[in-house]
Design a protein around this motif. Structure first.
Motif, short mmCIF file in Angstrom:
data_model
loop_
_atom_site.label_atom_id
_atom_site.label_comp_id
_atom_site.label_asym_id
_atom_site.label_seq_id
_atom_site.Cartn_x
_atom_site.Cartn_y
_atom_site.Cartn_z
N GLY A 1 56.96 27.84 23.30
CA GLY A 1 57.25 28.86 24.30
C GLY A 1 56.58 28.53 25.61
O GLY A 1 55.91 27.50 25.75
N VAL A 2 56.73 29.43 26.58
CA VAL A 2 56.06 29.25 27.87
C VAL A 2 55.55 30.62 28.32
O VAL A 2 56.30 31.60 28.31
N ALA A 3 54.26 30.69 28.65
CA ALA A 3 53.64 31.95 29.04
C ALA A 3 53.25 31.92 30.50
O ALA A 3 52.81 30.89 31.03
N GLN A 4 53.41 33.05 31.17
CA GLN A 4 53.00 33.20 32.55
C GLN A 4 52.19 34.49 32.70
O GLN A 4 52.49 35.49 32.04
N PHE A 5 51.16 34.43 33.56
CA PHE A 5 50.39 35.64 33.83
C PHE A 5 51.24 36.51 34.73
O PHE A 5 51.41 36.24 35.92
N ALA A 6 51.79 37.58 34.16
CA ALA A 6 52.78 38.38 34.86
C ALA A 6 52.16 39.43 35.77
O ALA A 6 52.77 39.84 36.76
N GLY A 7 50.96 39.90 35.45
CA GLY A 7 50.34 40.92 36.29
C GLY A 7 49.06 41.47 35.70
O GLY A 7 48.84 41.39 34.49
N GLY A 8 48.25 42.02 36.56
CA GLY A 8 47.03 42.69 36.14
C GLY A 8 47.18 44.19 36.27
O GLY A 8 48.01 44.68 37.05
N VAL A 9 46.42 44.92 35.48
CA VAL A 9 46.39 46.39 35.58
C VAL A 9 44.96 46.81 35.84
O VAL A 9 44.01 46.13 35.46
N PRO A 10 44.76 47.96 36.50
CA PRO A 10 43.39 48.42 36.76
C PRO A 10 42.71 48.87 35.48
O PRO A 10 43.37 49.28 34.51
N ALA A 11 41.41 48.80 35.47
CA ALA A 11 40.62 49.30 34.35
C ALA A 11 39.37 49.93 34.92
O ALA A 11 38.57 49.24 35.55
N MET A 12 39.23 51.22 34.73
CA MET A 12 38.02 51.89 35.20
C MET A 12 37.19 52.35 34.01
O MET A 12 37.71 52.49 32.89
N CYS A 13 35.93 52.59 34.25
CA CYS A 13 35.00 52.92 33.18
C CYS A 13 34.51 54.35 33.32
O CYS A 13 33.91 54.71 34.34
N ASP A 14 34.76 55.15 32.30
CA ASP A 14 34.27 56.52 32.30
C ASP A 14 32.75 56.57 32.26
O ASP A 14 32.14 57.54 32.71
N GLY A 15 32.14 55.52 31.71
CA GLY A 15 30.68 55.48 31.68
C GLY A 15 30.09 55.38 33.07
O GLY A 15 29.07 56.00 33.38
N ILE A 16 30.71 54.59 33.95
CA ILE A 16 30.21 54.43 35.32
C ILE A 16 30.53 55.67 36.15
O ILE A 16 29.71 56.13 36.94
N THR A 17 31.72 56.22 35.97
CA THR A 17 32.14 57.35 36.82
C THR A 17 31.75 58.71 36.26
O THR A 17 32.02 59.73 36.89
N GLN A 18 31.09 58.74 35.10
CA GLN A 18 30.72 60.00 34.45
C GLN A 18 29.99 60.92 35.40
O GLN A 18 28.98 60.56 36.01
N GLY A 19 30.53 62.15 35.59
CA GLY A 19 29.88 63.13 36.43
C GLY A 19 30.06 62.89 37.92
O GLY A 19 29.47 63.61 38.74
N ARG A 20 30.86 61.89 38.30
CA ARG A 20 31.06 61.56 39.71
C ARG A 20 32.53 61.80 40.09
O ARG A 20 33.39 61.99 39.22
N ALA A 21 32.80 61.75 41.37
CA ALA A 21 34.15 62.06 41.85
C ALA A 21 35.19 61.11 41.28
O ALA A 21 36.33 61.51 41.00
N GLY A 22 34.83 59.86 41.07
CA GLY A 22 35.78 58.88 40.55
C GLY A 22 36.33 59.25 39.19
O GLY A 22 37.44 58.83 38.83
N MET A 23 35.58 60.02 38.41
CA MET A 23 36.05 60.43 37.09
C MET A 23 37.32 61.28 37.19
O MET A 23 38.11 61.33 36.24
N GLU A 24 37.55 61.91 38.33
CA GLU A 24 38.74 62.74 38.48
C GLU A 24 40.02 61.90 38.58
O GLU A 24 41.12 62.44 38.54
N LEU A 25 39.86 60.58 38.71
CA LEU A 25 41.02 59.68 38.70
C LEU A 25 41.25 59.07 37.32
O LEU A 25 42.25 58.39 37.10
N SER A 26 40.32 59.30 36.40
CA SER A 26 40.31 58.57 35.15
C SER A 26 41.58 58.77 34.33
O SER A 26 42.24 57.81 33.93
N LEU A 27 41.93 60.04 34.06
CA LEU A 27 43.11 60.29 33.23
C LEU A 27 44.37 59.77 33.90
O LEU A 27 45.24 59.18 33.27
N PHE A 28 44.47 59.95 35.22
CA PHE A 28 45.65 59.48 35.94
C PHE A 28 45.73 57.95 35.99
O PHE A 28 46.79 57.39 36.25
N SER A 29 44.60 57.28 35.77
CA SER A 29 44.66 55.81 35.74
C SER A 29 45.55 55.32 34.60
O SER A 29 46.13 54.24 34.69
#
Length: 639
Positions: free
Chosen positions: A128-156
């Protein structure tokens, strides 16, 4: 032990498993598991068939890119070199998309850095032949815990699903390898891939970090800090000794629940979930995923699209695995959203009915002192599948990325003289303090329960809660934010029996941030001898711990939910024994009350203003808190 062959000969291997497990093959499916599956299928008949018709119409007999115009195709191999350029241009070899959540900020995703090169080599190895088709974001609830960024977590999760769809929308591919591990990442990858359900897809995990400071000790220091009895330096030392290297966090939160659920759904190679990063076995499993995805493409005779794997039976298997291990409550939203993406309508009632008959078989922090590495060493996923299959609590007759049936997931991978093979996994627990059989469970029913009453419907995770705390009746103290609660705790205003209500935390209100940061303060109140519970339309994580918490209350406050009519001092009864969540205020008085109108702060800063459209469109937590419901199922059918 008898050994399985490499997955290259998985069809032959499955025959051997059937012979070895003849008694298990004929185990009768538990009546409730069968009934719940049947009603899901009946409820979903129209939407499931519409989904299958759509994705089956997208399949092609040869490599997908063969139907492209020359200009389109030329763009697709312009950056390729050497043999890959020849392969893509040649229109005969199956193409494989690699979609990855790699970043080097987060420990769980850092190991994925090396995977694309390994996968390209292994795909190439089998034609076969594989190609890197794309990246997706990954955020950490541990880093954003209790901060404004956590409000984006579920929508991520929705952004990840859309990013996956963008990667696959080039229609160059005949299969997909999905690289991700944590929280919203795996559900998002799955939802995106299911929109391309005609493609075979394999989820490729990275595994957990090695064990560090025991989670129970970390929690103890957190609680001391919340009470002002430990310094910031002491807290940081404990946190960094716990989260100390590459891989997922070792407690049984959403990340490790992801791995458990998708493996039992047949979307990982058997035994892939909890092998450490940067080990020879981890690399061998990753490379084998590359070879296997080629075999599953339509041109290779073992065509197994993801739409045929994710069906009503595999969804029920995922729920059973979650319940049997006391997994993350976040999956009471993620699994309905994943199911909806495949045209399947999964409800909290289905969780409740399965929870009544699925015993709790694992004790992993916060449901016990062990971490996920101890669970794996005790027999792990393979023992769990073994005992649940033998008890008729899992559907055996399902399709998986390994081929054959779920019996293959009784097998564990090992390296013998550098060669990857599968052999029979443990048939007895190697540590009954961590993992047990159906015949000797920790609890007779699952770790999750559904609550209903005049305050709405909600979820509670009881497997970490002592039985004497399953029922709490106390006056309410109502807060509109985490910050208000923390200030009241520090001021000594909560030093009594109390049901803490934190409302306006649902998906429409502010993106439904995780409220795990409240646990140390509430735990301290419990340790002082008070009866304490939490009620919220927000969410906790799989690490929610010992505090009885009725979470994800639906409908949420800003959507007219009953929490909006609560006042300080209202008597509330949380009864996990009977599955009830009620205020004991006179029903007529409560019904006549106006909703409390709380000024909603501007949802902006930290990127939040970019997500306003998702907040406006999101559905109820009970149906997945998703904006995608209308694509494959009608939320209105369920309300």
């Amino acid at each position: 032990m008898a050994t399985l062959c490499l997955v290259t000969t998985v069809c032959d291997a499955s025959v051997a498993v059937t012979t070895d497990r003849e008694a298990a093959v004929h185990t009768k499916l538990h009546r409730v598991v069968g009934d719940v599956t049947q009603r899901i299928a009946e409820r979903s008949a129209r939407t499931r068939q519409a989904y299958l018709n759509r994705v089956r119409g997208m399949a092609t007999d040869g490599p997908a890119r063969a139907g492209m115009a020359c200009s389109n195709l030329a763009h697709g191999f312009a950056a390729c070199e050497g043999s890959d350029r020849i392969a893509v241009r040649g229109l005969t070899k199956p193409g494989v998309a690699i979609v990855s959540s790699y970043n080097d900020l987060l420990s769980a995703h850092q190991p994925l850095h090396e995977y694309p090169d390994w996968l390209k080599d292994s795909v190439r190895e089998v034609g076969g032949v594989a190609q890197f088709a794309g990246g997706v974001p990954a955020m950490c609830d541990g880093i954003t815990q209790g901060r404004a960024g956590m409000e984006l977590s579920l929508f991520s999760r929705e952004v990840i699903a859309m990013s996956t769809a963008i990667a696959l929308s080039h229609e160059m591919f005949d299969g997909a390898l999905l690289l991700g591990v944590c929280d919203k990442i795996v559900p998002g990858l799955l939802i995106g891939a299911l929109s391309f359900g005609h493609l075979p897809s394999i989820l490729v995990p990275a595994g957990p970090m090695t064990s560090g400071l025991p989670n129970k000790e970390k929690a103890r220091v957190r609680q001391l800090f919340a009470e002002g009895l430990a310094t910031r330096d002491e807290l940081l030392a404990a946190e960094s000794a716990s989260y100390h290297g590459p891989g997922t966090c070792t407690f049984y939160g959403t990340a490790n629940s992801n791995q458990m659920v998708v493996e039992v759904m047949g979307l990982h190679l058997p035994g892939s979930s909890f092998v450490h990063p940067h080990t020879p076995l981890r690399r061998a499993l990753t490379e084998e995923a590359g070879r296997q995805i080629v075999r599953l493409t339509k041109t290779r005779g073992q065509y197994t699209p993801i739409s045929e794997i994710v069906d009503e039976k595999s969804i029920v298997n995922g729920v059973v695995a979650l319940l049997a291990t006391g997994g993350s409550t976040n999956h009471t939203m993620h699994l309905p959203a994943i199911a909806a993406a495949a045209g399947i309508q999964l409800t909290w009632d289905d969780f409740a009915d399965l929870s009544a008959v699925v015993p709790l078989l694992a004790r992993v922090y916060p449901n016990g002192s062990a971490d996920i590495n101890h669970f794996h060493a005790a027999g792990g996923v393979q023992f769990l599948v073994n005992t649940l299959l033998d008890a008729g609590l899992l559907h055996r007759d399902v399709q998986t990325v390994a081929g054959g049936s779920l019996d293959l997931y009784r097998q564990e991978p090992v390296l013998e003289e550098g060669k990857l093979i599968w052999r029979d996994g443990a048939t007895e627990s190697l540590d009954t303090d961590v993992l047990r059989s159906v015949d000797d469970p920790f609890e007779p029913d699952g770790g999750l329960r559904m609550l209903s009453g005049n305050l709405g419907r909600s979820v509670i995770k009881v497997c970490a809660v002592q039985h004497e705390n399953w029922v709490v009746e106390a006056p309410a103290r109502v807060f509109e934010s985490q910050e208000q609660l923390s200030a009241a705790f520090k001021a000594g205003e909560l030093d009594r029996d109390v049901v803490v209500v934190v409302r306006n935390q649902g998906p429409k209100a502010n993106g439904m941030p995780e409220l795990h940061g409240l646990t140390p303060a509430l735990g301290a109140l419990m340790d002082r001898g008070h009866k304490v519970a939490l009620v919220t339309d927000g969410r906790m994580s799989g690490a929610s711990g010992k505090v009885p918490a009725a979470i994800q209350v639906s409908p949420e406050s800003v959507a007219g939910g009953p929490l909006a009519r609560l006042r300080d001092g209202d008597l509330i009864r949380l009864d996990a024994e009977r599955g009830r969540l009620d205020t004991l205020v006179d029903p007529a008085e409560f019904a006549a009350r106006p909703e409390v109108e709380v000024p909603r702060p501007a949802w902006e800063g930290t990127g939040r203003e970019l997500f306003g459209a998702l907040r406006a469109a999101v559905g109820p937590a009970e149906f997945g808190a998703t904006v995608f419901g209308g694509l494959s199922t009608s939320i209105g059918d369920l309300v």
